[in-house]
Design a protein around this motif. Structure first.
Motif, short mmCIF file in Angstrom:
data_model
loop_
_atom_site.label_atom_id
_atom_site.label_comp_id
_atom_site.label_asym_id
_atom_site.label_seq_id
_atom_site.Cartn_x
_atom_site.Cartn_y
_atom_site.Cartn_z
N GLY A 33 0.88 -1.00 -0.07
CA GLY A 33 0.08 -0.02 0.14
C GLY A 33 0.84 1.33 -0.08
N TYR A 34 1.83 1.18 -0.18
CA TYR A 34 3.03 2.29 -0.16
C TYR A 34 3.47 2.73 -1.81
CZ TYR A 34 3.73 2.87 4.79
OH TYR A 34 3.72 3.19 6.13
N ILE A 35 3.81 3.63 -2.08
CA ILE A 35 4.24 4.16 -3.31
C ILE A 35 5.82 3.92 -3.47
CG2 ILE A 35 4.75 5.77 -5.00
CD1 ILE A 35 1.89 4.96 -4.90
N LYS A 155 9.83 3.36 -10.35
CA LYS A 155 9.53 4.40 -9.22
C LYS A 155 8.11 4.69 -9.35
CE LYS A 155 11.33 8.65 -7.24
NZ LYS A 155 12.27 9.81 -7.44
N ASN A 156 7.46 5.10 -8.35
CA ASN A 156 5.90 5.69 -8.23
C ASN A 156 4.84 4.53 -8.45
OD1 ASN A 156 6.78 8.17 -7.86
ND2 ASN A 156 6.85 8.73 -9.69
N THR A 157 5.29 3.38 -8.57
CA THR A 157 4.31 1.97 -8.46
C THR A 157 3.87 1.68 -7.25
OG1 THR A 157 5.86 0.77 -10.28
CG2 THR A 157 4.28 -0.39 -8.85
N LEU A 158 2.56 1.58 -7.25
CA LEU A 158 1.78 1.30 -5.88
C LEU A 158 2.09 -0.16 -5.39
CD1 LEU A 158 -0.31 1.80 -3.48
CD2 LEU A 158 -2.09 1.14 -5.32
N LYS A 176 12.65 1.07 -0.70
CA LYS A 176 12.49 2.43 -0.33
C LYS A 176 11.09 2.87 -1.24
CE LYS A 176 14.88 5.87 -2.40
NZ LYS A 176 16.03 6.70 -2.90
N VAL A 177 10.22 3.61 -0.06
CA VAL A 177 9.08 4.00 -0.71
C VAL A 177 9.09 5.62 -0.08
CG1 VAL A 177 7.87 1.82 -0.21
CG2 VAL A 177 7.91 3.33 1.73
N TYR A 178 8.12 6.16 -0.73
CA TYR A 178 7.45 7.48 -0.04
C TYR A 178 6.90 7.23 1.20
CZ TYR A 178 8.42 9.38 -4.68
OH TYR A 178 9.12 9.86 -5.72
N LYS A 179 7.11 8.45 2.12
CA LYS A 179 6.45 8.38 3.30
C LYS A 179 5.18 8.88 3.16
CE LYS A 179 10.16 9.53 6.89
NZ LYS A 179 10.41 10.54 7.84
N LYS A 180 4.06 8.23 3.91
CA LYS A 180 2.83 8.77 3.41
C LYS A 180 2.79 10.17 4.41
CE LYS A 180 0.70 4.11 3.02
NZ LYS A 180 -0.30 3.29 3.78
N LEU A 320 -5.13 14.92 -1.57
CA LEU A 320 -4.69 13.85 -1.01
C LEU A 320 -4.03 12.99 -2.16
CD1 LEU A 320 -7.23 12.62 1.48
CD2 LEU A 320 -5.14 13.54 2.10
N SER A 321 -4.55 13.06 -3.37
CA SER A 321 -3.72 12.49 -4.31
C SER A 321 -2.48 12.88 -4.59
CB SER A 321 -4.67 12.29 -5.54
OG SER A 321 -4.28 11.68 -6.64
N LYS A 322 -2.35 14.30 -4.51
CA LYS A 322 -1.19 14.93 -4.99
C LYS A 322 -0.06 14.72 -4.06
CE LYS A 322 0.96 19.25 -6.81
NZ LYS A 322 0.60 20.90 -7.27
N LEU A 323 -0.28 14.71 -2.73
CA LEU A 323 0.39 14.53 -1.72
C LEU A 323 1.29 13.17 -1.86
CD1 LEU A 323 -1.26 16.08 1.53
CD2 LEU A 323 0.91 16.75 0.89
N THR A 324 0.35 12.14 -2.14
CA THR A 324 0.71 10.63 -2.04
C THR A 324 1.15 10.20 -3.40
OG1 THR A 324 -1.31 9.95 -2.35
CG2 THR A 324 -1.01 10.38 -0.03
N HIS A 325 1.73 10.95 -4.31
CA HIS A 325 2.01 10.53 -5.73
C HIS A 325 0.92 9.60 -6.34
CE1 HIS A 325 6.13 12.15 -5.25
NE2 HIS A 325 5.88 12.10 -4.08
N GLY A 326 -0.26 10.01 -6.08
CA GLY A 326 -1.39 9.04 -6.75
C GLY A 326 -1.78 7.98 -6.14
#
Length: 404
Positions: A33-35, A155-158, A176-180, A320-326
Protein backbone atom coordinates in the motif's frame (compact mmCIF):
# COMPACT_ATOMS: atom_id res chain seq x y z
CA UNK A 1 -11.88 34.57 -3.45
CA UNK A 2 -15.53 33.91 -2.67
CA UNK A 3 -18.24 31.79 -4.30
CA UNK A 4 -16.05 30.10 -6.87
CA UNK A 5 -16.73 27.05 -9.03
CA UNK A 6 -15.63 23.59 -7.89
CA UNK A 7 -13.00 23.20 -10.61
CA UNK A 8 -11.32 26.49 -9.69
CA UNK A 9 -11.35 25.50 -6.02
CA UNK A 10 -9.55 22.27 -6.91
CA UNK A 11 -6.95 24.13 -8.95
CA UNK A 12 -6.26 26.57 -6.12
CA UNK A 13 -5.80 23.72 -3.65
CA UNK A 14 -3.44 21.82 -5.96
CA UNK A 15 -1.43 24.97 -6.64
CA UNK A 16 -0.83 25.26 -2.91
CA UNK A 17 0.36 21.74 -2.11
CA UNK A 18 3.37 19.67 -3.18
CA UNK A 19 3.88 15.90 -3.18
CA UNK A 20 5.70 14.40 -0.21
CA UNK A 21 9.31 13.86 -1.29
CA UNK A 22 10.56 12.15 1.86
CA UNK A 23 11.46 8.46 1.77
CA UNK A 24 11.75 5.63 4.23
CA UNK A 25 12.95 2.05 4.02
CA UNK A 26 10.23 -0.49 4.66
CA UNK A 27 10.46 -4.17 5.42
CA UNK A 28 8.89 -5.97 2.46
CA UNK A 29 5.93 -7.27 4.48
CA UNK A 30 5.22 -3.74 5.75
CA UNK A 31 5.45 -2.05 2.35
CA UNK A 32 2.00 -3.06 1.04
CA UNK A 33 0.00 0.00 0.00
CA UNK A 34 2.98 2.34 -0.26
CA UNK A 35 4.31 4.12 -3.36
CA UNK A 36 7.73 2.91 -4.47
CA UNK A 37 10.44 5.56 -4.22
CA UNK A 38 13.02 4.02 -6.56
CA UNK A 39 13.45 1.81 -9.61
CA UNK A 40 14.12 -1.80 -8.62
CA UNK A 41 16.40 -4.01 -10.69
CA UNK A 42 16.73 -7.74 -10.18
CA UNK A 43 19.84 -8.73 -8.20
CA UNK A 44 19.67 -12.31 -9.55
CA UNK A 45 18.41 -14.50 -12.37
CA UNK A 46 15.09 -16.09 -11.51
CA UNK A 47 14.96 -19.00 -11.45
CA UNK A 48 18.62 -18.91 -10.38
CA UNK A 49 19.32 -22.25 -12.13
CA UNK A 50 17.78 -24.50 -14.77
CA UNK A 51 15.05 -26.35 -12.91
CA UNK A 52 12.41 -29.00 -13.29
CA UNK A 53 8.76 -27.94 -13.44
CA UNK A 54 7.50 -31.38 -12.42
CA UNK A 55 8.31 -34.68 -10.71
CA UNK A 56 9.97 -37.08 -13.12
CA UNK A 57 13.28 -37.98 -14.72
CA UNK A 58 15.88 -35.92 -16.57
CA UNK A 59 18.45 -36.97 -19.20
CA UNK A 60 19.85 -36.04 -22.62
CA UNK A 61 16.88 -35.97 -25.01
CA UNK A 62 18.92 -37.93 -27.59
CA UNK A 63 18.53 -41.02 -25.39
CA UNK A 64 14.81 -41.04 -26.14
CA UNK A 65 15.15 -41.23 -29.94
CA UNK A 66 13.22 -44.19 -31.31
CA UNK A 67 11.33 -44.84 -28.06
CA UNK A 68 7.73 -46.02 -28.41
CA UNK A 69 5.26 -48.43 -26.84
CA UNK A 70 6.64 -51.18 -29.07
CA UNK A 71 10.29 -50.16 -28.73
CA UNK A 72 10.84 -48.93 -25.18
CA UNK A 73 14.25 -47.61 -24.18
CA UNK A 74 16.01 -48.18 -20.86
CA UNK A 75 18.12 -45.52 -19.13
CA UNK A 76 20.35 -45.96 -16.08
CA UNK A 77 19.41 -43.54 -13.24
CA UNK A 78 22.42 -42.57 -11.10
CA UNK A 79 21.01 -39.98 -8.68
CA UNK A 80 17.88 -38.46 -7.15
CA UNK A 81 17.61 -34.67 -6.87
CA UNK A 82 14.95 -32.96 -4.74
CA UNK A 83 14.11 -29.27 -4.45
CA UNK A 84 16.84 -27.68 -2.37
CA UNK A 85 19.44 -30.30 -3.32
CA UNK A 86 22.60 -29.63 -5.27
CA UNK A 87 23.82 -32.85 -6.90
CA UNK A 88 27.56 -33.39 -7.34
CA UNK A 89 27.07 -36.29 -9.78
CA UNK A 90 27.20 -35.59 -13.50
CA UNK A 91 25.22 -38.04 -15.65
CA UNK A 92 26.93 -39.22 -18.79
CA UNK A 93 25.26 -39.02 -22.18
CA UNK A 94 23.71 -42.43 -21.50
CA UNK A 95 22.52 -41.79 -17.92
CA UNK A 96 19.87 -39.76 -16.16
CA UNK A 97 18.59 -38.63 -12.77
CA UNK A 98 15.34 -38.82 -10.90
CA UNK A 99 14.21 -35.25 -10.24
CA UNK A 100 11.51 -33.47 -8.24
CA UNK A 101 9.62 -30.23 -8.93
CA UNK A 102 11.85 -27.20 -8.40
CA UNK A 103 15.10 -29.17 -8.32
CA UNK A 104 18.15 -28.07 -10.37
CA UNK A 105 18.64 -29.92 -13.66
CA UNK A 106 22.21 -31.21 -14.24
CA UNK A 107 24.11 -29.53 -17.07
CA UNK A 108 24.29 -32.75 -19.13
CA UNK A 109 20.49 -33.16 -19.08
CA UNK A 110 18.12 -31.21 -21.31
CA UNK A 111 14.63 -32.60 -20.87
CA UNK A 112 12.28 -33.92 -18.16
CA UNK A 113 9.65 -36.64 -18.49
CA UNK A 114 6.76 -37.02 -16.05
CA UNK A 115 7.03 -39.99 -13.72
CA UNK A 116 3.44 -40.97 -14.66
CA UNK A 117 4.61 -41.69 -18.23
CA UNK A 118 7.40 -44.14 -17.37
CA UNK A 119 8.27 -47.30 -15.49
CA UNK A 120 11.05 -47.21 -12.93
CA UNK A 121 12.60 -50.20 -11.19
CA UNK A 122 13.77 -49.00 -7.79
CA UNK A 123 15.89 -52.13 -7.29
CA UNK A 124 17.90 -51.84 -10.49
CA UNK A 125 17.54 -48.05 -10.96
CA UNK A 126 16.49 -48.67 -14.56
CA UNK A 127 14.08 -46.20 -16.17
CA UNK A 128 11.93 -47.37 -19.08
CA UNK A 129 10.49 -44.73 -21.42
CA UNK A 130 7.93 -45.19 -24.21
CA UNK A 131 8.13 -42.02 -26.28
CA UNK A 132 10.59 -39.57 -27.75
CA UNK A 133 11.18 -36.23 -26.06
CA UNK A 134 12.10 -32.89 -27.57
CA UNK A 135 15.15 -30.94 -26.49
CA UNK A 136 14.27 -28.79 -23.46
CA UNK A 137 10.85 -30.37 -23.05
CA UNK A 138 9.51 -29.67 -19.54
CA UNK A 139 12.56 -27.52 -18.85
CA UNK A 140 12.64 -24.21 -16.96
CA UNK A 141 15.61 -22.09 -17.99
CA UNK A 142 17.72 -20.06 -15.61
CA UNK A 143 16.43 -16.47 -15.74
CA UNK A 144 13.38 -17.29 -17.87
CA UNK A 145 11.12 -15.41 -15.43
CA UNK A 146 13.46 -12.55 -14.53
CA UNK A 147 16.97 -11.84 -15.71
CA UNK A 148 19.77 -10.33 -13.64
CA UNK A 149 19.64 -6.50 -13.62
CA UNK A 150 16.24 -6.46 -15.34
CA UNK A 151 13.99 -3.53 -14.37
CA UNK A 152 11.29 -5.10 -12.21
CA UNK A 153 9.35 -2.17 -10.76
CA UNK A 154 9.43 1.49 -11.67
CA UNK A 155 9.48 4.35 -9.23
CA UNK A 156 5.96 5.56 -8.27
CA UNK A 157 4.48 2.04 -8.49
CA UNK A 158 1.80 1.26 -5.90
CA UNK A 159 3.00 -1.83 -4.03
CA UNK A 160 0.43 -4.64 -4.19
CA UNK A 161 0.42 -8.24 -3.00
CA UNK A 162 1.76 -9.45 -6.36
CA UNK A 163 4.74 -7.12 -6.09
CA UNK A 164 5.52 -8.55 -2.66
CA UNK A 165 5.73 -12.03 -4.16
CA UNK A 166 7.93 -10.95 -7.06
CA UNK A 167 10.33 -9.03 -4.82
CA UNK A 168 10.50 -11.87 -2.30
CA UNK A 169 11.35 -14.33 -5.09
CA UNK A 170 14.38 -12.16 -5.87
CA UNK A 171 15.59 -12.14 -2.27
CA UNK A 172 14.70 -8.47 -1.70
CA UNK A 173 13.71 -7.89 1.92
CA UNK A 174 13.51 -4.09 2.11
CA UNK A 175 12.51 -1.33 -0.31
CA UNK A 176 12.50 2.46 -0.39
CA UNK A 177 9.04 4.04 -0.40
CA UNK A 178 7.56 7.50 -0.15
CA UNK A 179 6.52 8.42 3.35
CA UNK A 180 2.78 8.74 3.69
CA UNK A 181 1.60 12.22 4.63
CA UNK A 182 0.41 12.97 8.13
CA UNK A 183 -3.17 14.23 7.86
CA UNK A 184 -4.63 16.01 10.86
CA UNK A 185 -8.36 15.97 11.68
CA UNK A 186 -9.62 18.74 13.95
CA UNK A 187 -13.20 19.59 14.94
CA UNK A 188 -14.42 23.01 16.03
CA UNK A 189 -17.58 23.38 18.11
CA UNK A 190 -18.50 23.92 21.77
CA UNK A 191 -21.61 21.84 21.10
CA UNK A 192 -19.65 18.68 20.31
CA UNK A 193 -19.19 15.66 22.56
CA UNK A 194 -17.23 12.47 22.00
CA UNK A 195 -19.20 9.21 21.83
CA UNK A 196 -19.35 7.55 25.23
CA UNK A 197 -19.94 10.82 27.06
CA UNK A 198 -23.35 11.58 28.59
CA UNK A 199 -25.51 13.55 26.19
CA UNK A 200 -26.64 16.81 27.77
CA UNK A 201 -29.12 19.40 26.45
CA UNK A 202 -27.80 21.45 23.55
CA UNK A 203 -24.96 19.06 22.78
CA UNK A 204 -24.44 16.60 19.91
CA UNK A 205 -21.98 13.82 19.29
CA UNK A 206 -19.05 14.46 16.98
CA UNK A 207 -19.75 12.22 13.97
CA UNK A 208 -17.58 14.12 11.47
CA UNK A 209 -14.38 13.11 13.23
CA UNK A 210 -15.27 9.44 12.85
CA UNK A 211 -16.60 9.71 9.30
CA UNK A 212 -13.52 11.51 8.00
CA UNK A 213 -10.92 9.54 9.94
CA UNK A 214 -12.63 6.31 8.88
CA UNK A 215 -12.64 7.46 5.27
CA UNK A 216 -8.93 8.26 5.43
CA UNK A 217 -8.21 4.80 6.83
CA UNK A 218 -10.26 3.25 4.01
CA UNK A 219 -8.05 5.20 1.62
CA UNK A 220 -4.93 3.65 3.19
CA UNK A 221 -3.88 6.63 5.34
CA UNK A 222 -3.63 6.92 9.12
CA UNK A 223 -4.96 10.30 10.25
CA UNK A 224 -3.76 12.14 13.33
CA UNK A 225 -6.87 12.85 15.40
CA UNK A 226 -7.02 15.84 17.72
CA UNK A 227 -9.36 16.83 20.57
CA UNK A 228 -12.42 18.96 19.95
CA UNK A 229 -11.66 22.70 20.04
CA UNK A 230 -14.29 24.96 21.61
CA UNK A 231 -15.47 28.11 19.88
CA UNK A 232 -12.60 30.26 21.12
CA UNK A 233 -10.29 31.62 18.37
CA UNK A 234 -7.38 32.29 20.76
CA UNK A 235 -7.42 28.73 22.12
CA UNK A 236 -7.76 27.43 18.56
CA UNK A 237 -4.78 29.47 17.36
CA UNK A 238 -2.57 28.21 20.19
CA UNK A 239 -3.52 24.63 19.43
CA UNK A 240 -3.11 24.86 15.65
CA UNK A 241 0.28 26.55 15.97
CA UNK A 242 1.35 23.72 18.24
CA UNK A 243 0.32 20.91 15.86
CA UNK A 244 1.20 22.39 12.46
CA UNK A 245 4.87 21.23 12.53
CA UNK A 246 3.80 17.59 12.88
CA UNK A 247 1.34 17.42 9.99
CA UNK A 248 1.41 17.84 6.21
CA UNK A 249 -2.24 18.78 5.68
CA UNK A 250 -4.95 19.77 8.15
CA UNK A 251 -8.66 19.11 7.68
CA UNK A 252 -11.05 20.86 10.04
CA UNK A 253 -14.82 20.71 10.36
CA UNK A 254 -17.18 23.38 11.59
CA UNK A 255 -16.74 27.10 12.17
CA UNK A 256 -16.77 28.18 8.52
CA UNK A 257 -20.17 29.79 8.00
CA UNK A 258 -21.33 33.27 9.06
CA UNK A 259 -22.56 32.63 12.59
CA UNK A 260 -21.25 34.28 15.74
CA UNK A 261 -19.29 31.13 16.68
CA UNK A 262 -17.86 30.40 13.24
CA UNK A 263 -14.32 31.08 14.41
CA UNK A 264 -12.20 30.09 11.42
CA UNK A 265 -12.60 33.58 9.92
CA UNK A 266 -11.36 35.11 13.19
CA UNK A 267 -8.40 32.73 13.30
CA UNK A 268 -7.33 33.77 9.81
CA UNK A 269 -7.69 37.46 10.62
CA UNK A 270 -5.85 37.34 13.97
CA UNK A 271 -2.93 35.29 12.61
CA UNK A 272 -2.75 37.19 9.33
CA UNK A 273 -3.04 33.86 7.54
CA UNK A 274 -3.82 33.59 3.84
CA UNK A 275 -7.37 32.81 2.82
CA UNK A 276 -7.32 31.01 -0.53
CA UNK A 277 -11.08 30.80 -1.04
CA UNK A 278 -14.34 30.76 0.89
CA UNK A 279 -17.60 29.36 -0.47
CA UNK A 280 -17.81 27.05 -3.45
CA UNK A 281 -20.76 26.98 -5.80
CA UNK A 282 -22.11 23.61 -4.73
CA UNK A 283 -24.78 22.26 -2.45
CA UNK A 284 -24.34 20.98 0.22
CA UNK A 285 -21.02 22.25 1.58
CA UNK A 286 -21.07 25.78 0.17
CA UNK A 287 -19.12 27.46 3.01
CA UNK A 288 -15.99 25.29 2.65
CA UNK A 289 -12.89 27.41 3.29
CA UNK A 290 -9.26 26.90 2.23
CA UNK A 291 -6.40 28.76 3.89
CA UNK A 292 -2.70 28.63 4.72
CA UNK A 293 -1.18 29.19 8.11
CA UNK A 294 2.62 29.23 8.36
CA UNK A 295 2.70 27.77 4.84
CA UNK A 296 0.60 24.73 5.79
CA UNK A 297 -2.54 24.07 3.76
CA UNK A 298 -5.74 23.84 5.80
CA UNK A 299 -9.11 22.82 4.37
CA UNK A 300 -12.00 23.74 6.64
CA UNK A 301 -15.13 21.78 5.83
CA UNK A 302 -18.74 22.37 6.68
CA UNK A 303 -19.86 21.11 10.07
CA UNK A 304 -22.94 19.39 8.60
CA UNK A 305 -22.18 15.65 8.28
CA UNK A 306 -23.16 15.06 4.66
CA UNK A 307 -21.86 18.44 3.53
CA UNK A 308 -18.54 17.62 5.19
CA UNK A 309 -18.31 14.34 3.29
CA UNK A 310 -19.11 16.05 -0.02
CA UNK A 311 -16.36 18.61 0.63
CA UNK A 312 -13.95 15.78 1.43
CA UNK A 313 -14.69 13.66 -1.64
CA UNK A 314 -14.71 16.57 -4.10
CA UNK A 315 -11.83 18.64 -2.72
CA UNK A 316 -9.71 16.91 -0.08
CA UNK A 317 -9.19 13.80 -2.19
CA UNK A 318 -7.51 15.85 -4.91
CA UNK A 319 -5.07 17.21 -2.34
CA UNK A 320 -4.42 13.74 -0.92
CA UNK A 321 -3.80 12.31 -4.40
CA UNK A 322 -1.13 14.92 -5.13
CA UNK A 323 0.46 14.57 -1.69
CA UNK A 324 0.78 10.80 -2.09
CA UNK A 325 2.00 10.61 -5.71
CA UNK A 326 -1.32 9.08 -6.74
CA UNK A 327 -1.66 6.59 -3.89
CA UNK A 328 -5.08 8.10 -3.22
CA UNK A 329 -7.08 7.69 -6.41
CA UNK A 330 -9.46 10.36 -7.62
CA UNK A 331 -13.12 9.35 -7.68
CA UNK A 332 -14.36 7.71 -10.86
CA UNK A 333 -16.87 9.73 -12.89
CA UNK A 334 -19.49 7.87 -14.91
CA UNK A 335 -22.99 8.14 -16.36
CA UNK A 336 -26.01 6.24 -15.12
CA UNK A 337 -29.76 5.97 -15.36
CA UNK A 338 -31.56 7.11 -12.25
CA UNK A 339 -34.02 4.92 -10.36
CA UNK A 340 -36.16 6.91 -7.95
CA UNK A 341 -37.16 10.51 -7.60
CA UNK A 342 -35.49 13.75 -6.54
CA UNK A 343 -38.25 16.35 -6.32
CA UNK A 344 -36.26 19.57 -5.89
CA UNK A 345 -35.22 22.13 -8.48
CA UNK A 346 -31.43 22.61 -8.31
CA UNK A 347 -30.64 26.31 -8.45
CA UNK A 348 -26.91 25.67 -7.97
CA UNK A 349 -24.73 22.63 -8.62
CA UNK A 350 -26.01 19.96 -6.25
CA UNK A 351 -24.73 16.59 -5.06
CA UNK A 352 -27.03 13.94 -3.63
CA UNK A 353 -26.15 10.56 -2.13
CA UNK A 354 -27.04 7.40 -4.03
CA UNK A 355 -26.19 3.76 -4.67
CA UNK A 356 -24.68 2.83 -8.05
CA UNK A 357 -24.83 -0.65 -9.56
CA UNK A 358 -24.30 -1.72 -13.18
CA UNK A 359 -25.30 1.56 -14.80
CA UNK A 360 -28.26 2.24 -12.54
CA UNK A 361 -28.08 4.74 -9.69
CA UNK A 362 -30.69 4.42 -6.93
CA UNK A 363 -31.79 7.38 -4.80
CA UNK A 364 -33.94 7.77 -1.71
CA UNK A 365 -37.04 9.86 -2.14
CA UNK A 366 -36.14 11.83 1.01
CA UNK A 367 -33.34 12.32 3.54
CA UNK A 368 -31.21 14.60 1.38
CA UNK A 369 -30.60 17.21 4.07
CA UNK A 370 -26.93 18.13 4.60
CA UNK A 371 -27.28 17.41 8.31
CA UNK A 372 -28.54 13.85 7.85
CA UNK A 373 -26.03 11.06 8.27
CA UNK A 374 -28.12 7.87 8.48
CA UNK A 375 -28.80 7.91 4.74
CA UNK A 376 -25.07 7.53 4.02
CA UNK A 377 -25.37 3.83 4.82
CA UNK A 378 -25.03 1.63 1.72
CA UNK A 379 -24.32 4.61 -0.54
CA UNK A 380 -21.35 4.51 -2.91
CA UNK A 381 -21.96 7.44 -5.24
CA UNK A 382 -22.83 11.09 -5.54
CA UNK A 383 -25.14 12.29 -8.29
CA UNK A 384 -23.73 15.48 -9.81
CA UNK A 385 -26.67 17.69 -10.72
CA UNK A 386 -25.96 20.73 -12.87
CA UNK A 387 -27.31 24.16 -11.84
CA UNK A 388 -30.72 24.93 -13.30
CA UNK A 389 -31.80 21.26 -13.37
CA UNK A 390 -35.47 20.42 -12.82
CA UNK A 391 -36.56 17.59 -10.49
CA UNK A 392 -35.24 14.16 -11.48
CA UNK A 393 -37.28 11.04 -12.03
CA UNK A 394 -36.75 7.39 -12.96
CA UNK A 395 -35.14 6.99 -16.39
CA UNK A 396 -33.25 10.28 -16.44
CA UNK A 397 -29.57 10.11 -17.39
CA UNK A 398 -27.26 11.61 -14.78
CA UNK A 399 -23.55 12.05 -14.04
CA UNK A 400 -22.31 10.14 -11.01
CA UNK A 401 -19.14 10.30 -8.95
CA UNK A 402 -18.30 6.88 -7.57
CA UNK A 403 -16.98 6.94 -4.01
CA UNK A 404 -14.70 3.92 -4.14
Amino acid sequence: MESIDLELAKKILLDNISPIEEFENKNLLDSLGYILGENIYSPIDNPPFNRSPLDGFSFDFNLSKGASKNTPINIKIIDEICAGDNSFLTPSSKEGVRIMTGAPIPNTCNCVIMQEEVDFNENTNILTIYRELKEFENYCFKGEDVKFNQLILEKNTLITYSHLGILASLGISEIKVYKKPTIGILSFGSELLMPGMSLIPGKIYNSNLFTLSGRLKELNLNPKIYPIIEDDPILAIEFIEKILPEIDFLITTGGVSVGKKDIVHDIIKITNSTRLFWKVNLQPGTPVLAWKMKNKLILSLSGNPFASLVNFELLARDVLSKLTHGLIKLPTVSEAIISGEFSKYSKKRRFIRAFYDKGIVYVNNNKHSSGMISSLINKNALIDIAPGTNPLSTGDKVKVILID
